[in-house]
Write an enzyme that holds these catalytic residues in place. Structure first.
Site, PDB file in Angstrom:
ATOM      1  N   ARG A 154     -20.090  -0.608  -3.612  1.00  0.00           N
ATOM      2  CA  ARG A 154     -21.071  -0.963  -2.596  1.00  0.00           C
ATOM      3  C   ARG A 154     -21.988  -2.096  -3.022  1.00  0.00           C
ATOM      4  NH1 ARG A 154     -17.904   1.625  -0.502  1.00  0.00           N
ATOM      5  NH2 ARG A 154     -18.086   3.504   0.811  1.00  0.00           N
ATOM      6  N   THR A 211       0.847  -1.195   0.000  1.00  0.00           N
ATOM      7  CA  THR A 211       0.000   0.000   0.000  1.00  0.00           C
ATOM      8  C   THR A 211       0.880   1.241   0.000  1.00  0.00           C
ATOM      9  OG1 THR A 211      -1.850  -1.104   1.086  1.00  0.00           O
ATOM     10  CG2 THR A 211      -1.733   1.284   1.298  1.00  0.00           C
ATOM     11  N   ARG A 247      -9.970   7.811   2.351  1.00  0.00           N
ATOM     12  CA  ARG A 247      -9.544   8.010   3.730  1.00  0.00           C
ATOM     13  C   ARG A 247      -8.234   8.794   3.860  1.00  0.00           C
ATOM     14  NH1 ARG A 247     -11.310   4.985   7.744  1.00  0.00           N
ATOM     15  NH2 ARG A 247      -9.268   4.374   8.567  1.00  0.00           N
ATOM     16  N   HIS A 271      -7.714   4.559  -1.243  1.00  0.00           N
ATOM     17  CA  HIS A 271      -7.903   4.181   0.159  1.00  0.00           C
ATOM     18  C   HIS A 271      -9.335   4.483   0.614  1.00  0.00           C
ATOM     19  CE1 HIS A 271      -4.893   2.712   3.139  1.00  0.00           C
ATOM     20  NE2 HIS A 271      -5.871   2.950   3.991  1.00  0.00           N
TER      21      HIS A 271
END
Length: 441
Positions: free
Chosen positions: A373, A189, A341, A338
Site C-alpha cells: 500500500r 497467472t 482474492r 492475487h
C-alpha cells in the site's frame, strides 16, 4: 515527475523532495492533491465515489477475507532499522529488470475491468505509468484491447498478463498480439484456474463479465470471434437465450452487453446489437473458455511455442514451485496470492518471500505483490528479496477519484515515500536494502 525522460534512472532521483515541495507550495494557494496521500483515506474516498458493485469487486477478497488481512499484517512482523549519520544526499531508485535498467523498482500489477472505475480505464493507467517510467502489466481482462492500450502510451514499458484459457488456439492468438503490441514479457497467472469464493460479489450477485465488461481482449481477438460465431449459429432459434428472467436490471445488463457488441457485429447501432445474438454469445463463450482447471506444469511448455518473449509465472507462493519454475526454464517468479482474492486463509505473500528469494533470486527476477500500500511497504518487500514490487488496488482508487491524474499521483506518492524511507534508513540505493536494514518483531 521531472523534465528528465521517464525511463532515465535520473528521473526518480530526488522525487521525495520534489513531491513534498510541490505539494506544500501549491498549498499556499489553497490547492491540495487530487487524491488523498494517506492510504486509508485513499481507500475510503474511493469507496465513497464508486458503486457498491465496483468497490466490492476491487476491494473484496475471498471468503472471510482473512488472506487480505494476513497480507497486510505480515508487514507488521518487520520494522525498518534506521542508521543515521550517513551521507544520503544522492539516492538512486533504479533497478535492473528483464535486462533493462528501470528508474524505479515499481511495477503496476494487472487489474481487470477498470471500466468499473473510470471510462478511460486501462488507457488512463497506461499513460500514467508511462509518465513515471513504470512498467504496466496489461490485464487479460482489460476494458480495451492490448493494441489500443499500446497506442495510448507509445514506447512505454509494458507486460501482458495471460489467464490460461481452455482454448490453446486463443492463448496462442493472445500472446501473438501481445508480442506484436510491444509487450516485454508474458505474465501467466496461475491462481485463477477456478474463480475464487468472493463473498462481496456473491452477496451482490454481481460479476462484471456477465455484463460484457472486462472482455475486450477476447472480443477483439479473431480466434474468439470465431468461437462466438460458432456458438451463435448453434444456438440460433433455441430457447437457451431466454433463460434469464426479464427484469429492469436484466434489461440494463442486456443493454450493457449490446453496447460492447460493436466489434463483433460490425455495427455501432445499439438497436442492431440488441437484436444480434453475437454480444450475448460472446459473454457465454467467455464464461466457457476463461480458465481451465486442467492446467498443469506440462502445459506451460506450450507457451514457448506461442511467444518468444520472457515468461513469468504469477501466483507462486511455495518455494518448491518457484524452484520448479526456474528448473523448467521460466524467466521469472511473481510471488502473489492475487491480493487475497482467490483463496481464503492462504499463506501471506510476505511470509514466503524470503525463502523463495533465497531459492531462486540469484537465477531469475522475483516480483512481489499482495498487501503493498505504500513506499515503506515496498521497502520492506525489497529488503526481503523482491527485485520489483507490484502495486494493485491503490492505483485503481486513484483512477476512481481523478482518472489519469489520480493514478499518476498514487504512483508518485509511493515512489516519494520509498525515496524518503531509503534516505531516512541511511541508504542510498535499492541494492542496499537487505535484511540488515530490517528488524524482525
Amino acid at each position: 515527475m521531472s523534465n528528465v525522460a521517464p525511463n532515465d534512472p535520473a528521473a526518480a532521483r530526488g522525487i521525495s523532495r520534489r513531491t513534498q515541495s510541490n505539494i506544500f507550495r501549491a498549498g499556499i494557494s489553497g490547492e491540495r492533491p487530487a487524491v488523498p496521500v494517506d492510504v486509508h483515506a485513499l481507500d475510503a474516498a474511493a469507496a465513497s465515489v464508486l458503486s457498491k458493485e465496483a468497490y466490492a469487486y476491487i476491494a473484496g477478497g475471498a471468503g472471510t477475507e482473512a488472506t487480505v488481512a494476513a497480507n497486510r499484517s505480515a508487514f507488521d512482523r518487520w520494522q525498518l532499522w534506521p542508521r543515521p549519520l550517513r551521507d544520503v544526499t544522492d539516492r538512486d531508485l533504479s533497478v535492473t529488470f528483464l535486462g533493462r535498467t528501470r528508474p524505479t523498482p515499481l511495477l503496476l500489477a494487472p487489474l481487470g475491468v477498470m471500466e468499473l472505475v473510470h471510462p478511460e480505464a486501462d488507457l488512463a493507467v497506461a499513460r500514467a505509468a508511462a509518465s513515471a517510467g513504470v512498467p504496466y502489466t496489461v490485464s487479460n481482462q482489460a476494458s480495451f484491447p492490448v493494441e489500443r492500450i499500446a497506442q495510448s502510451a507509445p514506447g512505454a514499458p509494458r507486460l501482458f498478463q495471460l489467464y490460461w484459457s481452455a482454448s490453446d488456439e486463443l492463448n496462442a492468438s493472445l500472446l501473438g498480439r501481445a508480442e506484436a503490441a510491444g509487450c516485454e514479457a508474458i505474465v501467466v497467472t496461475l491462481d485463477t484456474h477456478l474463480l475464487g469464493w468472493r463473498t462481496r460479489d456473491l452477496d451482490l450477485a454481481y460479476l462484471p463479465f456477465t455484463r460484457g465488461m472486462g472482455i475486450a481482449q477476447y472480443t477483439s481477438d479473431p480466434v474468439f470471434q470465431g468461437l462466438v460465431t460458432e456458438r451463435a449459429d448453434a444456438s440460433e432459434g433455441s430457447a437457451a437465450a431466454a433463460s434469464v428472467k426479464v427484469t429492469p436490471k436484466a434489461i440494463a445488463a442486456g443493454v450493457s452487453i449490446a453496447r460492447k457488441g460493436a466489434t463483433l457485429t460490425g455495427s455501432r447501432s445499439l438497436r442492431d446489437n440488441l437484436r444480434s445474438p453475437l454480444p450475448r454469445a460472446a459473454v457465454e463463450t467467455f464464461l466457457d473458455v476463461f480458465s481451465t482447471p486442467t492446467l498443469t506444469w506440462d502445459d506451460l511448455a506450450k507457451a514457448r511455442e506461442w511467444t518468444s518473449l520472457p515468461i513469468i509465472l504469477k501466483g507462486i507462493v511455495h518455494p518448491d514451485d518457484a524452484e520448479r519454475a526456474v528448473d523448467a526454464g521460466l524467466d521469472g517468479v511473481w510471488v502473489s496470492n492475487h491480493g487475497g482474492r482467490q483463496i481464503d486463509r492462504s499463506v501471506p505473500t510476505l511470509a514466503v518471500l524470503p525463502e523463495i528469494s533465497e531459492r531462486v533470486g540469484e537465477r531469475v527476477p522475483v516480483i512481489f505483490d499482495s498487501g503493498v500500500r505504500s513506499g515503506a511497504d515496498a521497502a520492506i518487500a525489497l529488503a526481503l528479496g523482491a527485485d520489483v514490487v507490484a502495486l494493485g488496488r491503490p492505483y485503481a482508487y486513484g483512477l476512481a477519484l481523478a482518472g489519469e491524474q489520480g493514478v499518476r499521483e498514487v504512483i508518485r506518492n509511493v515512489l516519494a515515500e520509498l525515496d524518503t524511507t531509503l534516505g531516512l534508513a541511511g541508504l542510498t540505493s535499492i541494492g542496499e536494502l537487505d535484511r540488515d536494514a530490517l528488524r524482525a518483531v
